[in-house]
Design a protein around this motif. Structure first.
Motif, PDB file in Angstrom:
ATOM      1  N   THR A 156       0.839  -1.203   0.000  1.00  0.00           N
ATOM      2  CA  THR A 156       0.000   0.000   0.000  1.00  0.00           C
ATOM      3  C   THR A 156       0.869   1.246   0.000  1.00  0.00           C
ATOM      4  N   SER A 193       0.517   5.917  -0.839  1.00  0.00           N
ATOM      5  CA  SER A 193      -0.298   7.076  -1.217  1.00  0.00           C
ATOM      6  C   SER A 193       0.204   7.614  -2.545  1.00  0.00           C
ATOM      7  N   SER A 206      -5.021   6.679  -1.478  1.00  0.00           N
ATOM      8  CA  SER A 206      -4.396   5.440  -1.035  1.00  0.00           C
ATOM      9  C   SER A 206      -4.535   4.390  -2.131  1.00  0.00           C
TER      10      SER A 206
END
Length: 120
Positions: free
Chosen positions: A79, A81, A88
């Motif tokens: 994950t 940004s 996200s």
């Protein structure tokens, strides 16, 4: 009880991308094309593989583009940004524990055969 086990057999999509860290650790990233049994599509599913340690070194030396391999590992999600939008994002990655070379010498590499990281 939880189970997170992934087993895939397919062909390597590109040459290994290897990175060495100051700590002495090593990681190898590969893509794997896996044909899905379907009457409607001839397109493979693509998976990103993350391989660490001795298995990463083995992959660097033997798992080249087009080579048929089998991997066993677990599914994880990277994950981050998005730098431009701040949204996200995530992508699935297979964290490989075991990698085996498949196919024959006619697959393009005379060094293959019954090779695994344990023999490396």
């Amino acid at each position: 009880m939880s189970i997170n086990v992934v087993t895939l057999v397919g062909r390597v999509g590109g040459d290994p991308d290897i990175k060495y860290f100051d700590s002495g650790k090593v990681v190898c990233k590969l893509t794997l094309a896996v044909k899905r049994r379907s009457r409607n599509s001839d397109q493979p599913d693509w998976f990103e593989l993350e391989i660490w340690g001795k298995t990463a070194e083995f992959a660097k030396n033997y798992a080249h583009k087009g080579k048929q391999i089998a991997v066993k590992g677990s599914l994880k999600f990277d994950t981050w940004s998005d730098r431009q939008t701040g949204v996200s994002r995530s992508k699935p990655v297979i964290l490989v524990d075991q990698l085996d070379l498949l196919g024959s010498k006619q697959d393009g590499d005379d060094r293959t055969g019954d090779m695994s990281p344990e023999h490396f």
